[in-house]
Design an enzyme around this catalytic site. Structure first.
Site, PDB file in Angstrom:
ATOM      1  N   TRP A   1      -5.292   0.797  10.467  1.00  0.00           N
ATOM      2  CA  TRP A   1      -5.466   0.830   9.009  1.00  0.00           C
ATOM      3  C   TRP A   1      -5.256  -0.561   8.412  1.00  0.00           C
ATOM      4  O   TRP A   1      -5.858  -0.901   7.399  1.00  0.00           O
ATOM      5  CB  TRP A   1      -4.500   1.848   8.410  1.00  0.00           C
ATOM      6  CG  TRP A   1      -4.663   2.058   6.942  1.00  0.00           C
ATOM      7  CD1 TRP A   1      -3.727   1.864   5.979  1.00  0.00           C
ATOM      8  CD2 TRP A   1      -5.846   2.500   6.246  1.00  0.00           C
ATOM      9  NE1 TRP A   1      -4.245   2.159   4.735  1.00  0.00           N
ATOM     10  CE2 TRP A   1      -5.534   2.556   4.873  1.00  0.00           C
ATOM     11  CE3 TRP A   1      -7.127   2.865   6.657  1.00  0.00           C
ATOM     12  CZ2 TRP A   1      -6.465   2.949   3.902  1.00  0.00           C
ATOM     13  CZ3 TRP A   1      -8.060   3.254   5.683  1.00  0.00           C
ATOM     14  CH2 TRP A   1      -7.722   3.289   4.325  1.00  0.00           C
TER      15      TRP A   1
ATOM     16  N   TYR B   1       0.837  -1.206   0.000  1.00  0.00           N
ATOM     17  CA  TYR B   1       0.000   0.000   0.000  1.00  0.00           C
ATOM     18  C   TYR B   1       0.873   1.258   0.000  1.00  0.00           C
ATOM     19  O   TYR B   1       0.657   2.180  -0.792  1.00  0.00           O
ATOM     20  CB  TYR B   1      -0.928  -0.031   1.226  1.00  0.00           C
ATOM     21  CG  TYR B   1      -1.693   1.240   1.448  1.00  0.00           C
ATOM     22  CD1 TYR B   1      -2.671   1.653   0.540  1.00  0.00           C
ATOM     23  CD2 TYR B   1      -1.442   2.046   2.556  1.00  0.00           C
ATOM     24  CE1 TYR B   1      -3.368   2.833   0.741  1.00  0.00           C
ATOM     25  CE2 TYR B   1      -2.135   3.218   2.762  1.00  0.00           C
ATOM     26  CZ  TYR B   1      -3.097   3.618   1.852  1.00  0.00           C
ATOM     27  OH  TYR B   1      -3.786   4.787   2.042  1.00  0.00           O
TER      28      TYR B   1
ATOM     29  N   GLU C   1     -11.614   5.457   5.178  1.00  0.00           N
ATOM     30  CA  GLU C   1     -11.053   6.239   6.288  1.00  0.00           C
ATOM     31  C   GLU C   1     -12.084   6.395   7.404  1.00  0.00           C
ATOM     32  O   GLU C   1     -11.745   6.338   8.587  1.00  0.00           O
ATOM     33  CB  GLU C   1     -10.577   7.619   5.812  1.00  0.00           C
ATOM     34  CG  GLU C   1      -9.359   7.583   4.909  1.00  0.00           C
ATOM     35  CD  GLU C   1      -8.069   7.190   5.615  1.00  0.00           C
ATOM     36  OE1 GLU C   1      -8.061   7.066   6.847  1.00  0.00           O
ATOM     37  OE2 GLU C   1      -7.058   7.005   4.918  1.00  0.00           O
TER      38      GLU C   1
END
Length: 198
Positions: free
Chosen positions: A48, A18, A40
């Site tokens: 995350w 990522y 988000e």
């Protein structure tokens, strides 16, 4: 040869991929911008990595991140999603996805695209920061405060300033790769191209 990355990206392969391919790359595609807005918001209070692991599940559950389709989800569909193990089963976050999709479409209607509206918060060009350590990277900024207020005014939820700053980092409104990270210059070059094309 050793590759220097932002330290947060070294914990696992998912983070590394990522970080190396997506994080901080300027996004102008509305579907991508909606995807990150949804993800988000889902991440609030969680890591995350949890969201990245469930990303495919979110893609399936939320119609490929098509805001027009998500905006039409009925209450029954939201209730079904609250039992879906492939996503975070938080009813408030699931309801927020539909609400934010509707608000997202309203911004598109008014400005032609969500991207056109969003990029005004950095005057159309990514901010280039010069952080040397993770400790220097802020959780919020003046721009994220303003973005948060404007999103809330337009009916978005799960868009506090901290979430907005993480969003701005993810979609490239700010380049927060550390100064010794190999991606900083690569993403910075993309930002220069933004300026030339803007």
């Amino acid at each position: 040869m050793t590759i220097n990355r932002c330290p947060w990206a070294e914990s696992d392969d998912l983070y590394r991929t990522y970080h190396d391919t997506e994080w901080g790359v300027p996004q102008h595609d509305d579907r991508s911008l909606f995807e990150f807005l949804l993800l988000e918001g889902a991440q609030a209070g969680l890591s995350w990595s949890t969201i990245l692991r469930k990303r495919d599940g979110y893609r399936r559950a939320f119609a490929g991140f098509d805001p027009a389709l998500v905006a039409r989800f009925d209450d029954r569909r939201l209730a079904e999603l609250a039992t879906e193990p492939a996503i975070v089963r938080n009813r408030l976050k699931i309801a927020a996805a539909r609400q934010n999709a509707r608000a997202f479409l309203a911004v598109q209607e008014e400005f032609g695209s969500f991207a056109a509206w969003l990029w005004r918060f950095v005057d159309g060009r990514p901010r280039q920061n010069d952080w040397r350590t993770l400790a220097e990277v802020p959780a919020t900024s003046r721009e994220s405060d303003t973005l948060s207020k404007e999103l809330k005014k337009r009916g978005f939820t799960f868009v506090g300033s901290t979430i907005c700053y993480a969003y701005m980092q993810a979609v490239g409104l700010v380049n927060d790769h550390l100064t010794d990270c190999f991606r900083r210059q690569e993403v910075g070059r993309l930002a220069c191209q933004e300026g030339e094309n803007g």
